[in-house]
Design an enzyme around this catalytic site. Structure first.
Site, mmCIF file in Angstrom:
data_model
loop_
_atom_site.group_PDB
_atom_site.id
_atom_site.type_symbol
_atom_site.label_atom_id
_atom_site.label_comp_id
_atom_site.label_asym_id
_atom_site.label_seq_id
_atom_site.Cartn_x
_atom_site.Cartn_y
_atom_site.Cartn_z
ATOM 1 N N THR A 122 0.814 -1.217 0.000
ATOM 2 C CA THR A 122 0.000 0.000 0.000
ATOM 3 C C THR A 122 0.851 1.273 0.000
ATOM 4 O OG1 THR A 122 -1.499 1.275 1.416
ATOM 5 C CG2 THR A 122 -0.128 -0.310 2.527
ATOM 6 N N ASP A 123 0.278 2.343 -0.524
ATOM 7 C CA ASP A 123 0.953 3.646 -0.473
ATOM 8 C C ASP A 123 1.123 4.140 0.959
ATOM 9 O OD1 ASP A 123 -1.749 4.188 -0.003
ATOM 10 O OD2 ASP A 123 -1.901 5.827 -1.438
ATOM 11 N N GLU A 124 0.360 3.544 1.900
ATOM 12 C CA GLU A 124 0.397 4.034 3.279
ATOM 13 C C GLU A 124 1.728 3.743 3.972
ATOM 14 O OE1 GLU A 124 -3.160 3.635 5.607
ATOM 15 O OE2 GLU A 124 -4.385 3.448 3.810
ATOM 16 N N TYR A 146 -1.635 -0.510 11.070
ATOM 17 C CA TYR A 146 -1.873 -1.144 9.758
ATOM 18 C C TYR A 146 -0.695 -0.897 8.821
ATOM 19 C CZ TYR A 146 -3.426 -1.415 4.887
ATOM 20 O OH TYR A 146 -3.488 -1.677 3.536
ATOM 21 N N LYS A 150 2.212 -3.455 7.175
ATOM 22 C CA LYS A 150 2.454 -3.645 5.736
ATOM 23 C C LYS A 150 3.919 -3.332 5.399
ATOM 24 C CE LYS A 150 -0.370 -4.573 3.045
ATOM 25 N NZ LYS A 150 -0.946 -5.856 2.593
HETATM 26 N N1 LIG Z 1 -8.456 -1.310 -0.317
HETATM 27 C C1 LIG Z 1 -7.475 -0.488 -0.674
HETATM 28 O O1 LIG Z 1 -7.728 0.673 -1.024
HETATM 29 C C2 LIG Z 1 -6.042 -0.967 -0.700
HETATM 30 C C3 LIG Z 1 -5.055 -0.113 -1.214
HETATM 31 C C4 LIG Z 1 -3.733 -0.571 -1.275
HETATM 32 C C5 LIG Z 1 -3.412 -1.845 -0.839
HETATM 33 N N2 LIG Z 1 -4.391 -2.646 -0.325
HETATM 34 C C6 LIG Z 1 -4.019 -4.007 0.101
HETATM 35 O O2 LIG Z 1 -4.750 -4.892 -0.738
HETATM 36 C C7 LIG Z 1 -5.068 -6.091 -0.021
HETATM 37 C C8 LIG Z 1 -6.560 -6.361 -0.112
HETATM 38 O O3 LIG Z 1 -7.269 -5.248 0.425
HETATM 39 P P1 LIG Z 1 -8.863 -5.251 0.502
HETATM 40 O O4 LIG Z 1 -9.292 -3.843 0.523
HETATM 41 O O5 LIG Z 1 -9.397 -6.184 -0.510
HETATM 42 O O6 LIG Z 1 -9.071 -5.868 1.959
HETATM 43 P P2 LIG Z 1 -10.350 -6.577 2.575
HETATM 44 O O7 LIG Z 1 -10.291 -6.303 4.030
HETATM 45 O O8 LIG Z 1 -11.578 -6.229 1.811
HETATM 46 O O9 LIG Z 1 -10.076 -8.141 2.319
HETATM 47 C C9 LIG Z 1 -9.071 -8.838 2.994
HETATM 48 C C10 LIG Z 1 -9.423 -10.322 2.919
HETATM 49 O O10 LIG Z 1 -8.332 -11.045 3.487
HETATM 50 C C11 LIG Z 1 -8.856 -12.066 4.326
HETATM 51 N N3 LIG Z 1 -7.835 -12.345 5.357
HETATM 52 C C12 LIG Z 1 -7.323 -11.484 6.268
HETATM 53 N N4 LIG Z 1 -6.405 -12.095 7.023
HETATM 54 C C13 LIG Z 1 -6.337 -13.375 6.571
HETATM 55 C C14 LIG Z 1 -5.561 -14.495 6.932
HETATM 56 N N5 LIG Z 1 -4.693 -14.436 7.942
HETATM 57 N N6 LIG Z 1 -5.709 -15.649 6.234
HETATM 58 C C15 LIG Z 1 -6.602 -15.732 5.206
HETATM 59 N N7 LIG Z 1 -7.381 -14.700 4.825
HETATM 60 C C16 LIG Z 1 -7.248 -13.537 5.505
HETATM 61 C C17 LIG Z 1 -10.153 -11.499 4.904
HETATM 62 O O11 LIG Z 1 -11.028 -12.535 5.331
HETATM 63 C C18 LIG Z 1 -10.691 -10.705 3.721
HETATM 64 O O12 LIG Z 1 -11.546 -11.484 2.916
HETATM 65 C C19 LIG Z 1 -4.556 -5.876 1.407
HETATM 66 O O13 LIG Z 1 -3.317 -6.515 1.511
HETATM 67 C C20 LIG Z 1 -4.398 -4.372 1.533
HETATM 68 O O14 LIG Z 1 -3.372 -4.047 2.439
HETATM 69 C C21 LIG Z 1 -5.701 -2.240 -0.235
#
Ligand SMILES: NC(=O)c1ccc[n+]([C@@H]2O[C@H](COP(=O)([O-])OP(=O)(O)OC[C@H]3O[C@@H](n4cnc5c(N)ncnc54)[C@H](O)[C@@H]3O)[C@@H](O)[C@H]2O)c1
Length: 329
Positions: A122-124, A146, A150
């Site tokens: 993530t950009d964070e 968080y 990451k």
């Molecule tokens: N949403 C954003 O804007 C964004 C931006 C940049 C990066 N990301 C990264 O992208 C990824 C997905 O983000 P998202 O928004 O889809 O998140 P989300 O919270 O919607 O989904 C995360 C999923 O991971 C599963 N999960 C969590 N821990 C787990 C574990 N230990 N074992 C198995 N499953 C597990 C959860 O059940 C959930 O279904 C993350 O790694 C996040 O850091 C998200």
């Protein structure tokens, strides 16, 4: 190609799986997800009987299960993570478990199994920026548990590339938006509160700036990195849409033909970053990726999706008061 997708019941993972199954006939997917907060089976139910999609309920920290699944796949796309900053402020432990121990578990397995890992970061990790944009070499400065978890997983991955020669690439993306995002995140939350004519709560006067990307554009970038990214490299992914929160709330209210002043300013959260910004020239130049969806078009598509698919969210959103949503556990 057989992909192991972790966290595929979450927002981006679900969109990624739909993107692959609809566009890549020669790819199949095994989705491992622990069914934690934010996960939802509804969007993938159409694929449940398909030959090229399989769901496994499990945790990425489960070494034995992950060893077996990794053995059966060609590459891993690691979306699984605890992803909500506010929750990490309340209780950081699940973030350490999924985001650090989970990645460590995968890395240990990859010492013996030579498979490509695409890790979604993530950009964070760069923290709040004043005027500049972070390129891939910018210093890490995470300010929430968080983002610190990451950043930690990225450092672990780099160390395993250097010392154990594992084949890993990292993507860092800006804020995603689009269909199927869990309701506690800004855009779906604003849409659903607006459906009920409840004022949308806005932190910090709505001045905080985030850089927004439509989730399909992110999925395309991940495929470029999977197939063409260089081992040990990281790639920043941005559609260069830096917009303040209040502008977004007003745009959502306007698309929905609601009163654009139907929001309320609320207390700022601790450690709230003011602005994120990524320089994504590397992936654009080296992997020939560019975003296709403008913010106006993507936001309209997203609002329309939530309005048309109320059965997707009605049973998880329980409107209790005029200014908050209680989440059913
Ligand atoms: N949403 C954003 O804007 C964004 C931006 C940049 C990066 N990301 C990264 O992208 C990824 C997905 O983000 P998202 O928004 O889809 O998140 P989300 O919270 O919607 O989904 C995360 C999923 O991971 C599963 N999960 C969590 N821990 C787990 C574990 N230990 N074992 C198995 N499953 C597990 C959860 O059940 C959930 O279904 C993350 O790694 C996040 O850091 C998200």
């Amino acid at each position: 190609m057989k992909l192991l997708v972790t966290g595929g019941l979450g927002f981006i993972g679900t969109n990624f799986i739909i993107h692959i199954l609809n566009n890549y006939q020669d790819h199949s997917i095994v989705n491992i997800d622990a069914e934690l907060i934010g996960s939802n089976h509804k969007s993938l139910s159409n694929f449940e009987n398909s030959n090229n999609y399989k769901f496994v309920k499990g945790n990425i920290t489960d070494r034995v299960l992950m060893e077996k699944l990794i053995n059966e796949c060609d590459a891993i796309i690691n979306f699984a993570a605890e992803s909500h900053v506010d929750r990490s402020i309340l209780n950081a432990k699940p973030f350490i478990d999924s985001n650090i121990i989970g990645v460590f578990t995968i890395l240990e397995i990859l010492k013996n199994q030579k498979k490509r890992l695409v890790h979604i970061s993530t950009d964070e990790v760069f923290g709040s920026l004043e005027t500049d944009s972070a390129d891939e070499n910018y210093r890490f400065n995470p300010s929430s548990p968080y983002s610190a978890s990451k950043a930690s997983s990225e450092l672990l991955i780099n160390s395993y590339v250097a010392t154990h020669d594992i084949d890993a690439v990292i993507t860092r993306c800006t804020n995603n938006y689009g269909p199927q995002q869990f309701l506690e995140k800004l855009i779906p939350k604003a849409i659903i509160l607006a459906v009920h004519n409840i004022p949308v709560p806005v932190y910090n006067g709505g001045k905080g700036i985030r850089d927004w990307i439509f989730v399909d554009d992110h999925c395309n970038a991940i495929m470029k990195v999977l197939h063409k990214g260089k081992k040990g490299e990281s790639y920043n992914i941005s559609a260069s849409n830096e917009i303040d929160v209040l502008t977004i709330i007003k745009q959502i209210l306007s698309i929905m033909n609601k009163d654009i002043s139907n929001y309320e300013l609320s207390e700022d959260r601790p450690g709230h970053d003011f602005r994120y910004s990524l320089d994504s020239s590397k992936i654009r130049k080296e992997l020939n990726w560019s975003p296709k969806v403008s913010f106006e078009e993507g936001l309209k598509t997203t609002v329309e999706w939530y309005l048309k698919n109320q059965e997707w969210w009605k049973d998880i959103a329980d409107i209790k008061t005029l200014n908050s949503i209680q989440w059913k556990s």
